[in-house]
Design an enzyme around this catalytic site. Sequence first.
Site, PDB file in Angstrom:
ATOM      1  N   ALA A  14       0.852  -1.191   0.000  1.00 15.98           N
ATOM      2  CA  ALA A  14       0.000   0.000   0.000  1.00 15.98           C
ATOM      3  C   ALA A  14       0.886   1.238   0.000  1.00 15.98           C
ATOM      4  O   ALA A  14       2.058   1.165   0.384  1.00 15.98           O
ATOM      5  CB  ALA A  14      -0.868  -0.025   1.254  1.00 15.98           C
TER       6      ALA A  14
ATOM      7  N   GLY B 245       0.631  -5.222   0.627  1.00 11.11           N
ATOM      8  CA  GLY B 245      -0.515  -5.203  -0.287  1.00 11.11           C
ATOM      9  C   GLY B 245      -0.156  -5.766  -1.658  1.00 11.11           C
ATOM     10  O   GLY B 245      -1.021  -6.316  -2.361  1.00 11.11           O
TER      11      GLY B 245
HETATM   12  N1  CAA Z   1       4.498   3.529   0.195  1.00  8.76           N
HETATM   13  C1  CAA Z   1       4.942   4.771  -0.101  1.00  8.76           C
HETATM   14  N2  CAA Z   1       6.220   5.056  -0.395  1.00  8.76           N
HETATM   15  C2  CAA Z   1       7.102   4.039  -0.375  1.00  8.76           C
HETATM   16  C3  CAA Z   1       6.710   2.723  -0.077  1.00  8.76           C
HETATM   17  C4  CAA Z   1       5.343   2.478   0.212  1.00  8.76           C
HETATM   18  N3  CAA Z   1       4.879   1.255   0.480  1.00  8.76           N
HETATM   19  N4  CAA Z   1       7.803   1.938  -0.125  1.00  8.76           N
HETATM   20  C5  CAA Z   1       8.833   2.727  -0.462  1.00  8.76           C
HETATM   21  N5  CAA Z   1       8.415   4.000  -0.619  1.00  8.76           N
HETATM   22  C6  CAA Z   1       9.202   5.155  -1.041  1.00  8.76           C
HETATM   23  C7  CAA Z   1      10.301   5.507  -0.038  1.00  8.76           C
HETATM   24  O1  CAA Z   1       9.803   6.374   0.969  1.00  8.76           O
HETATM   25  C8  CAA Z   1      11.318   6.180  -0.933  1.00  8.76           C
HETATM   26  O2  CAA Z   1      10.857   7.490  -1.161  1.00  8.76           O
HETATM   27  P1  CAA Z   1      11.936   8.675  -1.397  1.00  8.76           P
HETATM   28  O3  CAA Z   1      12.735   8.274  -2.601  1.00  8.76           O
HETATM   29  O4  CAA Z   1      11.077   9.873  -1.603  1.00  8.76           O
HETATM   30  O5  CAA Z   1      12.757   8.754  -0.144  1.00  8.76           O
HETATM   31  C9  CAA Z   1      11.181   5.426  -2.255  1.00  8.76           C
HETATM   32  O6  CAA Z   1       9.902   4.774  -2.223  1.00  8.76           O
HETATM   33  C10 CAA Z   1      12.241   4.365  -2.471  1.00  8.76           C
HETATM   34  O7  CAA Z   1      12.289   3.548  -1.320  1.00  8.76           O
HETATM   35  P2  CAA Z   1      13.680   3.001  -0.736  1.00  8.76           P
HETATM   36  O8  CAA Z   1      14.670   4.098  -0.702  1.00  8.76           O
HETATM   37  O9  CAA Z   1      13.347   2.306   0.534  1.00  8.76           O
HETATM   38  O10 CAA Z   1      14.085   1.977  -1.868  1.00  8.76           O
HETATM   39  P3  CAA Z   1      14.803   0.582  -1.704  1.00  8.76           P
HETATM   40  O11 CAA Z   1      15.021   0.087  -3.077  1.00  8.76           O
HETATM   41  O12 CAA Z   1      15.958   0.689  -0.773  1.00  8.76           O
HETATM   42  O13 CAA Z   1      13.738  -0.352  -0.963  1.00  8.76           O
HETATM   43  C11 CAA Z   1      11.596  -1.351  -0.580  1.00  8.76           C
HETATM   44  C12 CAA Z   1      12.525  -0.637  -1.586  1.00  8.76           C
HETATM   45  C13 CAA Z   1      12.201  -2.693  -0.169  1.00  8.76           C
HETATM   46  C14 CAA Z   1      10.285  -1.542  -1.255  1.00  8.76           C
HETATM   47  C15 CAA Z   1      11.462  -0.465   0.688  1.00  8.76           C
HETATM   48  O14 CAA Z   1      11.142   0.851   0.301  1.00  8.76           O
HETATM   49  C16 CAA Z   1      10.372  -0.927   1.628  1.00  8.76           C
HETATM   50  O15 CAA Z   1      10.592  -1.823   2.406  1.00  8.76           O
HETATM   51  N6  CAA Z   1       9.210  -0.268   1.555  1.00  8.76           N
HETATM   52  C17 CAA Z   1       8.124  -0.532   2.506  1.00  8.76           C
HETATM   53  C18 CAA Z   1       7.305  -1.696   2.070  1.00  8.76           C
HETATM   54  C19 CAA Z   1       6.190  -1.938   3.036  1.00  8.76           C
HETATM   55  O16 CAA Z   1       6.287  -1.758   4.237  1.00  8.76           O
HETATM   56  N7  CAA Z   1       5.056  -2.384   2.479  1.00  8.76           N
HETATM   57  C20 CAA Z   1       3.853  -2.627   3.246  1.00  8.76           C
HETATM   58  C21 CAA Z   1       2.989  -1.416   3.177  1.00  8.76           C
HETATM   59  S1  CAA Z   1       1.590  -1.572   4.236  1.00  8.76           S
HETATM   60  C22 CAA Z   1       0.516  -2.540   3.372  1.00  8.76           C
HETATM   61  O17 CAA Z   1       0.729  -2.921   2.259  1.00  8.76           O
HETATM   62  C23 CAA Z   1      -0.719  -2.830   4.180  1.00  8.76           C
HETATM   63  C24 CAA Z   1      -1.766  -3.572   3.520  1.00  8.76           C
HETATM   64  O18 CAA Z   1      -1.897  -4.764   3.678  1.00  8.76           O
HETATM   65  C25 CAA Z   1      -2.777  -2.857   2.803  1.00  8.76           C
END
Ligand code: CAA
Length: 686
Positions: A67, A106
């Site tokens: 998400a 998600g």
């Molecule tokens: N939502 C919004 N923004 C996100 C995001 C997300 N889920 N995941 C990453 N981003 C953004 C980061 O804030 C970052 O933004 P900036 O460039 O502006 O700083 C950009 O995307 C790149 O992220 P990273 O620098 O972290 O990139 P990476 O390649 O090192 O890692 C990743 C990528 C492994 C996806 C890491 O970003 C990550 O772990 N993200 C979180 C994933 C997460 O927690 N997902 C679950 C969301 S909750 C959900 O999905 C609930 C549900 O069931 C509905």
Amino acid sequence: MDEVSAEVVSRRMDGTAAILTISNPPVNALSHAVRDGLMIELRDLRDDTSVDAVILTCAGRTFCAGADISEFDKPTRQPDLSTLIAELASFAKPTLAALHGTTLGGGLELALACRFRVAHRTTRLGFPEVKLGLIPGAGGTVRLPRLIDPGAALEMITTGRLINADEAEFMGLVDAVTDDGVVSAAIEFTHEALAEGKRSKSTRDSGRFQEAGIDWDWLEQEKISVQQKARGLLAPVKAAETLIAGLHLPFEEALANERSTFELLKEGEQSRAQRYLFFAEKEAAKVSTLPASTLPRSIETVGVIGAGTMGRGIAMALANGGISVLLHDADRDALERGLAGIRDVYASSVKRGSLNEDVAKQRVALITSSPNVEGLAQCDLLIEAAFEDKAVKRQIFETLNAVAKSGAIFATNTSYLDPSELGLLSGRPADMIGLHFFSPAHVMKLLEVVRTPSTAPDVVATALSLARTIGKIPVVVGICHGFVGNRMLAARTAELEQLLLEGATPQGVDRAFTEFGWPMGPFQMADLAGLDISWRNRRSLGKKADIADTLCERGQFGQKAGMGYYDYRAGPREPQPNAELVELTARLASEKGVDRRRIETQEICERTLFPMVNEGLRILDEGIVARESDIDVVWANGYGFPRGKGGPMFWARTLGYKKVAEALQEWHSRTGREVFRPSSALSALK
Ligand code: CAA
């Protein structure tokens, strides 16, 4: 090829299969625009008789990372993820998710709603929601344990651990893994499935859940174990409860139960704090004063000088990130002990099952050693991790200046000394930076990057890039005694002796800290780190601490000596009160005329944590960090500040800075002690 939309979701045809591609850089988060675009396409495709199958894929470096977390603080816009996923899951024609990169939260729920999943071998999959104080909110706790072994599902969802594609295939989470283009493999899989009339069951009615039965007792045991490890965090506990409850409930009710738990957690303080930290950690790595054109220097081999605890940890941290290390110590025995210690750490990780044996071998092979400084000439970066003594460090940097190649970066792991002075001593001030790792350096995520006024921009950029490569969270800090973390730690520590004199016990103080959510209290931590380090530091500054100094004079340096604030003679895991300390504190209190009384938890927290917040605001005011949230990143990643409280500054903001200022003012009036005097920055915030 039939391009319907150039928006965030586009469609093309391959024969009778429709391929939907999500394009929402950088991580294809499921924002409102993506959900809306997908919904429009799915509704259109549902009744399209010319389409036999739907393949879901993502453009760029990854499948959906979940998400869009930035939308969680706003009202939900329809279609929400659950509605979208219900639409996808109800498709009668085969649906397939083609996975690559990191398929998370998600994004994985979207994939679970499809009939088939094909993954590239490098894909990593998981539910990291617990790290954001959440549980999966769109079917993850309901579909995953119906598709794979419920115990494995419980482990994935309560820990947030990511698995790789091979593991996912073994578990039955993906149907096929490919080394080639995942979209081509998905197309091939779909056409074969159509030709064979293969119709996998939806995860709703699938396999193992129905066939194998469930070991309810085991799941309940696991839930208890999750509760015991949660340290006050709600999300892992709720994840276990929701998953188990969902297996008892009919499918739709289980989904509704999960959704309402997700919503409750999302509105709660813990998740707000953890989401704040997620973005704060990304922000901390951004340095607005670095020109955008700054390119990092290339780092292939790093020399680590000093094979003690820090040197070994740093060497392992680098090797874990795939970097070649040359470990140097002029003392051959120390070098041998260092290498043996490194091998032991990797061997015990293999034994515990947390590291694959081949990977461990590769990492050990990346660390070579040299007792001669000449070997360091080839290194691109030299990290000094020697004894905390200016004369020792001075000599090291003078030697490095003589042997290091031009363009090599000089770094010091000092905790307290001024890296700009060391930069001058090294003769290469522009190449000098502080890289302050936290013990154990191969485990702790924080890296304080200490920038001196002379450090060249590309040296800072290299430090940030290196941190990323080795999985550390960097925070750029300026120069002051103890930088951010240890300077605030000193403020936290200032009242500890006084609390003991007034009648608190190490056990009582440590309990107050662990109840707050810290992994351990300050006395447990001091015993673990060794009391001699701060004793040496105090003596160099001409400072005294009556109780700690007496323990050190008696050789009671903490766990390693069998005695410290606690008595470890029955074993390190069974600390007992130190009877000598009880006698000592009572005697000192009487000599100083201090009245002894029972001290409540709230007082312990106020007298230790509020001074820390006060110091944090001074640090911010002096420009040692760029933003308040950088301080929280330091404390959450280097000192175990409970993530569910967001860090000291977020916690203080939540409480209200006014309340903190008033309490400090009250303590200052009562005691006259400097540590309680509200800083001008705090007073201004009132
Ligand atoms: N939502 C919004 N923004 C996100 C995001 C997300 N889920 N995941 C990453 N981003 C953004 C980061 O804030 C970052 O933004 P900036 O460039 O502006 O700083 C950009 O995307 C790149 O992220 P990273 O620098 O972290 O990139 P990476 O390649 O090192 O890692 C990743 C990528 C492994 C996806 C890491 O970003 C990550 O772990 N993200 C979180 C994933 C997460 O927690 N997902 C679950 C969301 S909750 C959900 O999905 C609930 C549900 O069931 C509905």
